[in-house]
Design a protein around this motif. Structure first.
Motif, mmCIF file in Angstrom:
data_model
loop_
_atom_site.group_PDB
_atom_site.id
_atom_site.type_symbol
_atom_site.label_atom_id
_atom_site.label_comp_id
_atom_site.label_asym_id
_atom_site.label_seq_id
_atom_site.Cartn_x
_atom_site.Cartn_y
_atom_site.Cartn_z
ATOM 1 N N MET A 1 0.846 -1.197 0.000
ATOM 2 C CA MET A 1 0.000 0.000 0.000
ATOM 3 C C MET A 1 0.879 1.243 0.000
ATOM 4 O O MET A 1 1.931 1.281 0.640
ATOM 5 C CB MET A 1 -0.926 0.003 1.218
ATOM 6 C CG MET A 1 -1.877 1.172 1.276
ATOM 7 S SD MET A 1 -3.003 1.067 2.689
ATOM 8 C CE MET A 1 -3.884 2.604 2.533
ATOM 9 N N PHE A 2 0.442 2.266 -0.735
ATOM 10 C CA PHE A 2 1.202 3.518 -0.844
ATOM 11 C C PHE A 2 0.488 4.629 -0.078
ATOM 12 O O PHE A 2 -0.748 4.721 -0.082
ATOM 13 C CB PHE A 2 1.334 3.911 -2.317
ATOM 14 C CG PHE A 2 1.933 5.277 -2.534
ATOM 15 C CD1 PHE A 2 3.301 5.463 -2.516
ATOM 16 C CD2 PHE A 2 1.118 6.394 -2.724
ATOM 17 C CE1 PHE A 2 3.857 6.718 -2.703
ATOM 18 C CE2 PHE A 2 1.659 7.654 -2.912
ATOM 19 C CZ PHE A 2 3.037 7.812 -2.908
ATOM 20 N N THR A 3 1.275 5.496 0.573
ATOM 21 C CA THR A 3 0.702 6.666 1.249
ATOM 22 C C THR A 3 1.701 7.814 1.223
ATOM 23 O O THR A 3 2.889 7.614 0.929
ATOM 24 C CB THR A 3 0.330 6.332 2.709
ATOM 25 O OG1 THR A 3 -0.429 7.414 3.271
ATOM 26 C CG2 THR A 3 1.588 6.124 3.549
ATOM 27 N N GLN A 21 6.894 9.705 1.100
ATOM 28 C CA GLN A 21 6.138 8.698 0.349
ATOM 29 C C GLN A 21 6.556 7.310 0.824
ATOM 30 O O GLN A 21 7.739 6.957 0.764
ATOM 31 C CB GLN A 21 6.410 8.839 -1.146
ATOM 32 C CG GLN A 21 6.106 10.229 -1.693
ATOM 33 C CD GLN A 21 6.649 10.444 -3.086
ATOM 34 O OE1 GLN A 21 7.351 9.589 -3.632
ATOM 35 N NE2 GLN A 21 6.353 11.605 -3.673
ATOM 36 N N ASP A 23 5.846 3.119 0.644
ATOM 37 C CA ASP A 23 5.242 1.980 -0.047
ATOM 38 C C ASP A 23 5.561 0.714 0.730
ATOM 39 O O ASP A 23 6.737 0.443 1.040
ATOM 40 C CB ASP A 23 5.787 1.872 -1.476
ATOM 41 C CG ASP A 23 5.184 0.688 -2.217
ATOM 42 O OD1 ASP A 23 4.017 0.775 -2.625
ATOM 43 O OD2 ASP A 23 5.903 -0.331 -2.382
ATOM 44 N N SER A 25 5.074 -3.394 0.588
ATOM 45 C CA SER A 25 4.733 -4.460 -0.352
ATOM 46 C C SER A 25 5.293 -5.786 0.138
ATOM 47 O O SER A 25 6.116 -5.841 1.067
ATOM 48 C CB SER A 25 5.286 -4.134 -1.741
ATOM 49 O OG SER A 25 6.705 -4.009 -1.691
ATOM 50 N N GLN A 90 0.207 4.648 8.475
ATOM 51 C CA GLN A 90 -0.928 4.831 7.559
ATOM 52 C C GLN A 90 -0.846 3.850 6.386
ATOM 53 O O GLN A 90 -1.864 3.293 5.951
ATOM 54 C CB GLN A 90 -0.980 6.269 7.041
ATOM 55 C CG GLN A 90 -2.101 6.498 6.022
ATOM 56 C CD GLN A 90 -2.580 7.920 5.972
ATOM 57 O OE1 GLN A 90 -3.285 8.375 6.879
ATOM 58 N NE2 GLN A 90 -2.220 8.634 4.920
ATOM 59 N N ALA A 91 0.367 3.627 5.876
ATOM 60 C CA ALA A 91 0.522 2.691 4.753
ATOM 61 C C ALA A 91 0.173 1.258 5.162
ATOM 62 O O ALA A 91 -0.260 0.454 4.327
ATOM 63 C CB ALA A 91 1.947 2.745 4.226
ATOM 64 N N SER A 92 0.346 0.937 6.449
ATOM 65 C CA SER A 92 0.006 -0.409 6.933
ATOM 66 C C SER A 92 -1.420 -0.503 7.446
ATOM 67 O O SER A 92 -1.817 -1.550 7.978
ATOM 68 C CB SER A 92 0.991 -0.813 8.040
ATOM 69 O OG SER A 92 0.899 0.082 9.146
ATOM 70 N N GLY A 93 -2.186 0.592 7.311
ATOM 71 C CA GLY A 93 -3.603 0.576 7.679
ATOM 72 C C GLY A 93 -3.886 0.679 9.154
ATOM 73 O O GLY A 93 -5.015 0.416 9.597
ATOM 74 N N HIS A 96 -5.634 6.367 10.187
ATOM 75 C CA HIS A 96 -6.158 7.133 9.051
ATOM 76 C C HIS A 96 -6.063 8.617 9.399
ATOM 77 O O HIS A 96 -6.701 9.084 10.354
ATOM 78 C CB HIS A 96 -7.610 6.768 8.742
ATOM 79 C CG HIS A 96 -8.202 7.631 7.665
ATOM 80 N ND1 HIS A 96 -7.846 7.500 6.336
ATOM 81 C CD2 HIS A 96 -9.118 8.645 7.722
ATOM 82 C CE1 HIS A 96 -8.509 8.396 5.617
ATOM 83 N NE2 HIS A 96 -9.295 9.092 6.438
#
Length: 509
Positions: A1-3, A21, A23, A25, A90-93, A96
């Motif tokens: 996921m990218f943020t 930025q 990412d 993966s 945030q990229a790992s959820g 938010h």
């Protein structure tokens, strides 16, 4: 996921927005930062891992790539920690962030998740505001400094957990509200006064002239004549700072890391007095990424050099260009930066190595050659850049035993403010604010002499062997004396007083 999360970096006094930025993966487990980070920025990953775990969250066991864009600008400092950590979360959820496109995050993380203060917060917040950001999360101890800027909400952060709770809606962080009246009145009182200096009325007058036109001044006199007392009291008669000057000085002190936590805004003109062992780099500024030196930390205030001939020759020569231009450019392999240094140079020296020359109470033991060598430690070009040069005689007993006399600092300051107001009005279309900043073309425009005045200056020029720069300095000082006198024209009496303030020229002629 990218943020993407926003933060700010500095280049000199200017800030620029950095996109963090991230990412995440599948692939070989590991973390990397790209985008020209220095060692401190690369260490952010280790601080992020520990702070995430110690705040009750999970550090992703995946391939994490963090890019600091724009990638062609070197990044340095620990102020990226909070933004990097939040971008991973945030990229790992795990979080938010509301309205990330209008929010910046600043702060250094401790291993336990505490958010530590950083240097340069004020210029960073100013840059964020200028780029249209409306919210800024800063370390709690930097909140007062950041809140000086109106139009952007400042959220004080004490720990990573408090930020997570804020965006989860568990416990909201309230924006910090600044009390500007408290800021502007802070440090307004002064516990020293020009009236405390016994005798030396001529020197006090020279100080008043220097303050009125922002002129550099050199005092020569034996020990105990009051040179240091006069220098330290100069700041009590200088005009009050404008809000723009306060911001610029605070930015410099914040970047240099000398801004006290309990002083969010510098409201009094700086007074810096480095020891004569100071290096040229400490005076001008330096480091791999150049930081402000003593010259820039004195911006809009006073740089006092006591025992001037004791400073190293190469250190003194650093002063020459900044005194003329009001800025200093520092070039290093990694960066070339320009910092402002519009200062008043106040210098003091003994008349000879033993300090007793012309002292009626003590005998000088120096030979003429020793005296000459001592004085030539200060180069002619540097002396030319010092507008006012005066001798301080030894203090007499009747002056020491007398009650305080002469005008108080408050009274002198009123006259200084009046003279500065005249200059501000006169030069409103010239992009300068004081007589000391007059260029050659402006000298012709605002310092024209009558026939009698021209003859007087011509005679002084020939007799004293003045340089062209010394000639200009006399005109500038005479213009200031005329302003103090409320005169539109420079008269002979103003010119004569200005010539008397070139003592070193008279000694070497």
């Amino acid at each position: 996921m990218f943020t993407k999360i926003n933060t700010v970096s500095l280049s000199g006094l200017d800030g620029f927005i950095i996109d963090v930025q991230t990412d995440i993966s599948n692939g070989m487990v590991g973390s990397s930062i790209i985008g020209l980070p220095n060692a401190t920025v690369r260490e952010s990953l280790e601080r992020a891992k520990a702070s995430i775990r110690n705040s009750g969250s999970d550090y992703p066991r995946k391939k994490i790539t963090i890019n600091l864009a724009p990638a062609d600008i070197p990044k340095e400092g620990s102020g990226f920690d909070l933004a990097i950590t939040l971008s991973i979360l945030q990229a790992s959820g795990q979080i938010h962030i509301d309205d990330p496109d209008h929010t910046v995050f600043l702060g250094e993380l401790a291993l336990d998740g505490a958010v530590n203060p950083i240097h340069g917060v004020l210029p960073m917040v100013i840059s964020a505001f200028e780029h249209g950001f409306t919210k800024c999360f800063v370390p709690e101890k930097n909140a007062k400094e950041a809140a000086v800027i109106e139009g952007i909400e400042i959220y004080p952060v004490s720990s990573l957990s408090s930020v997570l709770d804020h965006f989860d809606g568990v416990s909201l962080i309230e924006p910090f509200k600044a009390n500007m009246s408290e800021y502007l009145t802070a440090s307004a009182m002064s516990f020293i006064d020009m009236q405390e200096v016994k005798g030396q009325e001529t020197a006090k007058r020279a100080m008043e002239v220097a303050a009125s036109g922002s002129h550099n001044i050199l005092m020569s006199g034996s020990a105990g004549t009051g040179k240091s007392m006069l220098a330290r009291r100069l700041s009590t008669i200088l005009p009050d700072m404008t809000f723009e000057e306060m911001l610029e000085v605070t930015k410099l002190h914040s970047i240099a890391g000398v801004l006290p936590i309990d002083t969010p805004l510098v409201t009094r003109r700086p007074f810096r007095s480095p020891h004569h062992t100071v290096s040229a780099n400490a005076l001008s500024g330096g480091g791999a990424i150049p930081r402000p030196g003593e010259l820039s930390l004195s911006h809009c205030g006073v740089l006092f050099l006591d025992e001037l001939p004791e400073f190293r020759r190469d250190t003194l020569e650093v002063l020459r260009q900044p005194l003329e231009d009001g800025v200093i450019t520092i070039s290093r392999v990694n960066a070339t930066l320009t910092y402002p240094c519009n200062i008043m140079l106040v210098a003091a020296m003994n008349p000879c190595p033993c300090g007793n020359l012309n002292n009626p109470n003590r005998q000088c033991t120096c030979s003429q050659n020793q005296i000459q060598r001592y004085r030539t430690k200060i180069s002619g070009p540097l002396l030319d850049r010092i507008d006012i040069q005066i001798d301080l005689p030894a203090i007499k007993y009747k002056d020491i035993s007398a009650l305080p006399s002469g005008d108080s600092s408050a009274t002198i300051k009123e006259r200084v403010n009046k003279a500065r107001k005249i200059q501000t009005e006169r030069y409103k279309d010239e992009n300068i604010i004081s007589n000391s900043q007059l260029s050659a073309s402006l000298l012709d425009k605002y310092c024209r002499l009558g026939e009698a005045e021209d003859k007087l200056l011509h005679a002084a020029y020939d007799r004293l062997g003045l340089s062209a720069r010394a000639h200009s300095k006399i005109l500038k000082v005479a213009r200031t004396i005329a302003d103090l006198d409320g005169s539109d024209d420079i008269k002979s009496v103003h010119l004569a007083e200005a010539i008397q303030y070139r003592n070193m020229d008279r000694k070497t002629s």
